[in-house]
Design an enzyme around this catalytic site. Structure first.
Site, PDB file in Angstrom:
ATOM      1  N   GLU A  52       0.874  -1.169   0.000  1.00 35.99           N
ATOM      2  CA  GLU A  52       0.000   0.000   0.000  1.00 35.99           C
ATOM      3  C   GLU A  52       0.919   1.229   0.000  1.00 35.99           C
ATOM      4  O   GLU A  52       1.594   1.512   0.992  1.00 35.99           O
ATOM      5  CB  GLU A  52      -0.865  -0.058   1.258  1.00 35.99           C
ATOM      6  CG  GLU A  52      -1.897   1.016   1.401  1.00 35.99           C
ATOM      7  CD  GLU A  52      -2.638   0.904   2.730  1.00 35.99           C
ATOM      8  OE1 GLU A  52      -3.429   1.827   3.017  1.00 35.99           O
ATOM      9  OE2 GLU A  52      -2.443  -0.081   3.480  1.00 35.99           O
ATOM     10  N   ASP A  56      -5.631   8.841   9.098  1.00 35.42           N
ATOM     11  CA  ASP A  56      -4.261   8.606   9.540  1.00 35.42           C
ATOM     12  C   ASP A  56      -3.935   9.314  10.848  1.00 35.42           C
ATOM     13  O   ASP A  56      -4.328  10.468  11.068  1.00 35.42           O
ATOM     14  CB  ASP A  56      -3.280   9.047   8.456  1.00 35.42           C
ATOM     15  CG  ASP A  56      -3.375   8.175   7.224  1.00 35.42           C
ATOM     16  OD1 ASP A  56      -3.301   6.946   7.399  1.00 35.42           O
ATOM     17  OD2 ASP A  56      -3.533   8.698   6.108  1.00 35.42           O
TER      18      ASP A  56
END
Length: 240
Positions: free
Chosen positions: A28, A39
């Site tokens: 990824e 995130d």
């Protein structure tokens, strides 16, 4: 997961080649975005470092193409947010991704209800789109998410953002057992997995574990020396 351009593209390439030696199912590769909603602090800091290079999505595609021309052996998924794709133009993003050898996308802020256009233009293209399910997702929703996911279903281990955690939720194994009964595609579990004990706990109940912040932290700590440190870390995770 690693963030592209962190700390620079040369180091990113070295990290990718070291990771490829450990035979991951896929990698990824994060495209830096200024407003990452999924995130945590570690990846947010990586994004800030990466954005100093002023990357564009076309630069990202060109980098993947460069790797594939050198016979990079591992599928690469572009992890980004839908605003980037929307501004770039979804049809063009799909066309360029296919042309340059990108294998799929992970778009955390694209719910299935808003994904009709994206699913239409990626249908039968060979380009995978991995959708996310969370501990808050009811059983029927997990089935719907899995039905439109291609490649695997990304199951988020915790309700919250990415980041290393000392302990995973005690109920995670039971959740994974349930999800396994609900879906037919492979499952990858991510968010917070950062130690051999985590991998050992989860391995019997999932098809893949997704390691992100723990790798990005090594980039933060070691900079250009990170590639070998990341390889060593992955090797420890596999010795279970």
């Amino acid at each position: 997961y690693i963030t592209c351009w962190d700390p620079d593209l040369e180091t990113t390439e070295k990290i990718l080649w070291e990771l490829s030696k450990e035979n991951p199912a896929c990698i990824e590769l994060g495209f830096p975005f200024s407003d990452p909603v999924a995130d945590g602090p570690t990846i947010q800091k990586a994004i800030i470092r990466a954005l100093k290079h002023k990357p564009s999505l076309s630069d990202f595609f060109s980098f993947v193409s460069y790797l594939k021309k050198k016979n990079f052996p591992v599928p690469i998924l572009c992890m980004t947010y839908y605003n980037i794709i929307y501004r770039y133009n979804p049809e063009k993003a799909v066309e360029d991704a296919l042309t340059h050898g990108v294998d799929g996308f992970i778009i955390p802020d694209l719910p299935i209800e808003e994904a009709k256009l994206w699913l239409t233009i990626t249908r039968n293209s060979g380009l995978a789109t991995v959708f996310l399910a969370t501990p808050a997702s009811p059983d029927e929703r997990i089935k719907k998410i899995a039905k439109v996911s291609k490649g695997f279903l990304y199951y988020v281990s915790v309700t919250g953002i990415t980041g290393e955690r000392k302990n995973l939720p005690s109920e995670l194994v039971d959740r994974l057992k349930r999800v396994k009964q609900l879906v037919k595609i492979p499952i990858g579990v991510g968010f917070g997995i950062s130690s051999p004990s985590h991998v050992k706990l989860l391995a019997p109940y999932t098809d893949a574990v997704i390691i992100g912040s723990a790798l990005v932290k090594l980039v933060e700590n070691y900079g250009k020396e990170a590639p070998i440190k990341i390889k060593e870390f992955i090797q420890t995770l596999k010795q279970i």
